[in-house]
Scaffold this motif. Sequence first.
Motif, PDB file in Angstrom:
ATOM      1  N   ALA A   1      42.326   6.646   6.271  1.00 55.85           N
ATOM      2  CA  ALA A   1      42.236   5.279   5.494  1.00 55.85           C
ATOM      3  C   ALA A   1      41.688   5.098   4.320  1.00 55.85           C
ATOM      4  O   ALA A   1      42.270   4.642   3.232  1.00 55.85           O
ATOM      5  N   GLY A   2      40.333   5.455   4.283  1.00 55.31           N
ATOM      6  CA  GLY A   2      39.566   5.661   2.947  1.00 55.31           C
ATOM      7  C   GLY A   2      40.054   6.671   1.797  1.00 55.31           C
ATOM      8  O   GLY A   2      40.167   6.121   0.878  1.00 55.31           O
ATOM      9  N   SER A   3      40.649   7.747   2.473  1.00 53.65           N
ATOM     10  CA  SER A   3      41.305   8.492   1.372  1.00 53.65           C
ATOM     11  C   SER A   3      42.611   8.044   0.735  1.00 53.65           C
ATOM     12  O   SER A   3      42.617   8.189  -0.455  1.00 53.65           O
ATOM     13  N   VAL A   4      43.364   7.305   1.726  1.00 51.83           N
ATOM     14  CA  VAL A   4      44.473   6.602   1.040  1.00 51.83           C
ATOM     15  C   VAL A   4      44.087   5.842  -0.126  1.00 51.83           C
ATOM     16  O   VAL A   4      44.749   5.427  -1.073  1.00 51.83           O
ATOM     17  N   SER A   5      42.916   4.837   0.243  1.00 53.86           N
ATOM     18  CA  SER A   5      42.682   3.859  -0.488  1.00 53.86           C
ATOM     19  C   SER A   5      42.169   4.351  -1.809  1.00 53.86           C
ATOM     20  O   SER A   5      42.429   3.866  -2.999  1.00 53.86           O
TER      21      SER A   5
ATOM     22  N   ALA B   1      54.613   8.558   3.187  1.00 55.11           N
ATOM     23  CA  ALA B   1      54.206   9.993   2.587  1.00 55.11           C
ATOM     24  C   ALA B   1      55.459  10.491   2.135  1.00 55.11           C
ATOM     25  O   ALA B   1      55.433  11.116   0.864  1.00 55.11           O
ATOM     26  N   ILE B   2      56.576  10.164   2.483  1.00 53.26           N
ATOM     27  CA  ILE B   2      57.817  10.749   1.749  1.00 53.26           C
ATOM     28  C   ILE B   2      58.233  10.003   0.438  1.00 53.26           C
ATOM     29  O   ILE B   2      58.428  10.633  -0.380  1.00 53.26           O
TER      30      ILE B   2
ATOM     31  N   SER C   1      47.789   9.917   9.058  1.00 52.72           N
ATOM     32  CA  SER C   1      47.994   8.627   9.856  1.00 52.72           C
ATOM     33  C   SER C   1      49.145   8.141  10.218  1.00 52.72           C
ATOM     34  O   SER C   1      49.479   6.933  10.675  1.00 52.72           O
ATOM     35  N   ASP C   2      50.221   9.277  10.501  1.00 48.41           N
ATOM     36  CA  ASP C   2      51.655   8.670  10.999  1.00 48.41           C
ATOM     37  C   ASP C   2      52.321   7.842  10.404  1.00 48.41           C
ATOM     38  O   ASP C   2      53.073   6.986  10.830  1.00 48.41           O
TER      39      ASP C   2
ATOM     40  N   PHE D   1      50.306  13.537  -4.174  1.00 52.49           N
ATOM     41  CA  PHE D   1      50.348  14.588  -2.937  1.00 52.49           C
ATOM     42  C   PHE D   1      49.387  14.615  -2.171  1.00 52.49           C
ATOM     43  O   PHE D   1      49.883  14.530  -0.877  1.00 52.49           O
ATOM     44  N   ASN D   2      48.309  14.278  -2.432  1.00 53.43           N
ATOM     45  CA  ASN D   2      47.220  14.169  -1.357  1.00 53.43           C
ATOM     46  C   ASN D   2      46.975  12.837  -0.692  1.00 53.43           C
ATOM     47  O   ASN D   2      46.834  12.746   0.538  1.00 53.43           O
ATOM     48  N   ARG D   3      47.596  11.898  -1.266  1.00 52.34           N
ATOM     49  CA  ARG D   3      47.774  10.416  -0.516  1.00 52.34           C
ATOM     50  C   ARG D   3      48.734  10.853   0.419  1.00 52.34           C
ATOM     51  O   ARG D   3      48.868  10.410   1.756  1.00 52.34           O
TER      52      ARG D   3
END
Length: 88
Positions: free
Chosen positions: A43-47, A79-80, A73-74, A64-66
């Motif tokens: 979640a922190g990474s996505v942010s 992601a797509i 995180s399912d 790409f990394n997000r």
Amino acid sequence: MQLKRNALKEAKRLYLKLNQNNPQFLWLPFLNGILHYSTDDYAGSVSWFSKQIHIDSMHYRARFNRALAYMKSDEVLYAIEDLDRCIQ
């Protein structure tokens, strides 16, 4: 494993210091996203990757990394979407 955690904790501390001293450093959100991903904080990474994409909407590495963090995180649909944007 403990050594890796300590190194990542120190890296986070240094990046926060870098942010305070050099707020114009444009890659800081991306690097923080990598750090959070490395500690399984998806979640922190996505942010952080989202902040990087806000700065530069064409930053395909952040997208790409997000997408990878979304997959962990399912959140497959998000992601797509990111992966589609990477190949456009």
